[in-house]
Design a protein around this motif. Sequence first.
Motif, mmCIF file in Angstrom:
data_model
loop_
_atom_site.group_PDB
_atom_site.id
_atom_site.type_symbol
_atom_site.label_atom_id
_atom_site.label_comp_id
_atom_site.label_asym_id
_atom_site.label_seq_id
_atom_site.Cartn_x
_atom_site.Cartn_y
_atom_site.Cartn_z
ATOM 1 N N ASP A 123 21.733 6.824 1.038
ATOM 2 C CA ASP A 123 22.974 6.093 1.285
ATOM 3 C C ASP A 123 23.986 7.062 1.877
ATOM 4 O OD1 ASP A 123 21.461 4.710 -0.886
ATOM 5 O OD2 ASP A 123 23.090 3.263 -0.685
ATOM 6 N N GLN A 124 24.180 6.977 3.196
ATOM 7 C CA GLN A 124 25.047 7.943 3.846
ATOM 8 C C GLN A 124 25.507 7.417 5.196
ATOM 9 O OE1 GLN A 124 22.441 11.371 4.393
ATOM 10 N NE2 GLN A 124 22.032 10.736 6.485
ATOM 11 N N ILE A 125 26.614 8.012 5.655
ATOM 12 C CA ILE A 125 27.089 7.764 7.009
ATOM 13 C C ILE A 125 27.268 9.111 7.686
ATOM 14 C CG2 ILE A 125 29.527 7.680 6.307
ATOM 15 C CD1 ILE A 125 29.842 5.466 8.485
ATOM 16 N N GLN A 126 26.896 9.180 8.958
ATOM 17 C CA GLN A 126 26.912 10.444 9.672
ATOM 18 C C GLN A 126 27.599 10.261 11.019
ATOM 19 O OE1 GLN A 126 23.081 12.351 9.707
ATOM 20 N NE2 GLN A 126 24.121 14.309 9.642
ATOM 21 N N ARG A 127 28.617 11.077 11.272
ATOM 22 C CA ARG A 127 29.311 11.050 12.557
ATOM 23 C C ARG A 127 28.613 11.975 13.539
ATOM 24 N NH1 ARG A 127 34.119 13.057 13.216
ATOM 25 N NH2 ARG A 127 34.065 14.442 11.406
ATOM 26 N N PHE A 128 28.714 11.638 14.825
ATOM 27 C CA PHE A 128 28.165 12.498 15.866
ATOM 28 C C PHE A 128 28.945 12.252 17.149
ATOM 29 C CE2 PHE A 128 25.792 8.544 15.978
ATOM 30 C CZ PHE A 128 25.686 8.232 17.331
ATOM 31 N N ASN B 288 36.122 2.002 1.185
ATOM 32 C CA ASN B 288 37.273 2.902 1.124
ATOM 33 C C ASN B 288 36.847 4.304 1.551
ATOM 34 O OD1 ASN B 288 36.163 4.319 -1.137
ATOM 35 N ND2 ASN B 288 36.990 2.778 -2.530
ATOM 36 N N PRO B 289 37.802 5.218 1.777
ATOM 37 C CA PRO B 289 37.449 6.556 2.264
ATOM 38 C C PRO B 289 36.556 7.341 1.306
ATOM 39 C CG PRO B 289 39.783 6.139 2.573
ATOM 40 C CD PRO B 289 39.272 5.033 1.716
ATOM 41 N N GLY B 290 36.525 6.950 0.030
ATOM 42 C CA GLY B 290 35.659 7.632 -0.927
ATOM 43 C C GLY B 290 34.207 7.237 -0.827
ATOM 44 N N ALA C 61 28.269 10.755 1.610
ATOM 45 C CA ALA C 61 27.528 9.878 0.710
ATOM 46 C C ALA C 61 28.262 8.551 0.520
ATOM 47 C CB ALA C 61 27.333 10.559 -0.639
ATOM 48 N N LEU C 62 27.492 7.480 0.389
ATOM 49 C CA LEU C 62 28.015 6.144 0.126
ATOM 50 C C LEU C 62 27.432 5.624 -1.184
ATOM 51 C CD1 LEU C 62 27.583 4.659 3.715
ATOM 52 C CD2 LEU C 62 29.686 5.578 2.721
#
Length: 291
Positions: free
Chosen positions: A3-8, A81-83, A224-225
Amino acid sequence: MTDQIQRFLFDDTNVRGEIVTLERAYREVLDRHAYPPAVNRLLGELLAAVALLTDTVKLDGILSIEVRGQGVLALLMAESNPGGELRAIARLAEDQTLPEEGLGFRELVGDGQIVITLDPREGSRYQGIVALDHDSLAGCLEAYFAQSEQLPTRLWLAADGERAGGLLLQRLPDETQNRDRDAWDRTVHLADTVKREELLGLAPLEVLRRLYHEETVRVFDPKALRFGCSCSRERLADALLSLEASELREILAEQGAIETQCHFCHTHYRFEPPEVEALLAGDETPPPTLH
C-alpha cells in the motif's frame, strides 16, 4: 510494501506522475461492508483516485471525492489526507436490485455529478463539480482537472476486489522546463499501453520500468498508505449540535440516549443525557460516557 504511492518525474520535461498500489487498505474498506462485486471494483478505483489526487494537489487537509449518481448507485465517496489515511463508502439507491457483476461505470451511476472537496487545515474550503459525462471514473476526473485546475492530466485506474492501482500523469505549466516538446504526447502514449493486470499485479517500479525503460525517470521515495477513519466523539458531538435542542431532547426521552455509528468504520458512539445537556449548554468538557 503493498500500500503505497510513489511520485516520479521525467528529467528535462514538464511532465510529472504518480503511481499507487492498494491491497490492505482496500480490503479493510470492503471487509466493513457487503457490497456487490461491481461496486467493490468501482470503490477500489475511487480509493486509488483519491490517493492520487491528494498528492497531486498537495493539500494539507482532507480531500474527498463524491460520485452522486442517479442509477443503481446513489453515492460513492472516498477521503484521503496527507498522512496517507484512506476511507470510502458506497450507497445503493433505494428500491434497486443488486447490480450485476459485469456492469460498468455509467451503468452503475447513471447521470449525476462528481463533487471534489478540498478541506485544508487552514484556509477556505473549496469544492469543484463536474458532470458524469464520461464512460469511466478516470475520464470524469480528467474532465475535472481540465475544468478546475486547467492542467492536462490523465489517469489510469484498476481494481478487482482484492487489489487496486492507479497511474497519473500531469503536464506542468512551466514551459521553461520543457526542453523536450514531445514529452507529454510520448509519455501518455506509452501509459496508454499499461494493462489492468500490470497495475494490479506488478510493483510500481516494475510498471514504470516496463512503460518507460527508454526515458530518464526520477523516482522519489514511496509514501505508505493505510485505512484510517477521521470520525471522533468531538465530530459527532458537533453534528448533534446541528440539530435543534428540542429534537435532541425528544430523542433522549424516547430512547434514553443518543446512539450513532460511523458509516465508514462502524465505530459505535453513545451520548447519555448529561453529556447532551452539557453540549447544549456550551460546556467544552462534558461528562465522559462509558461505551
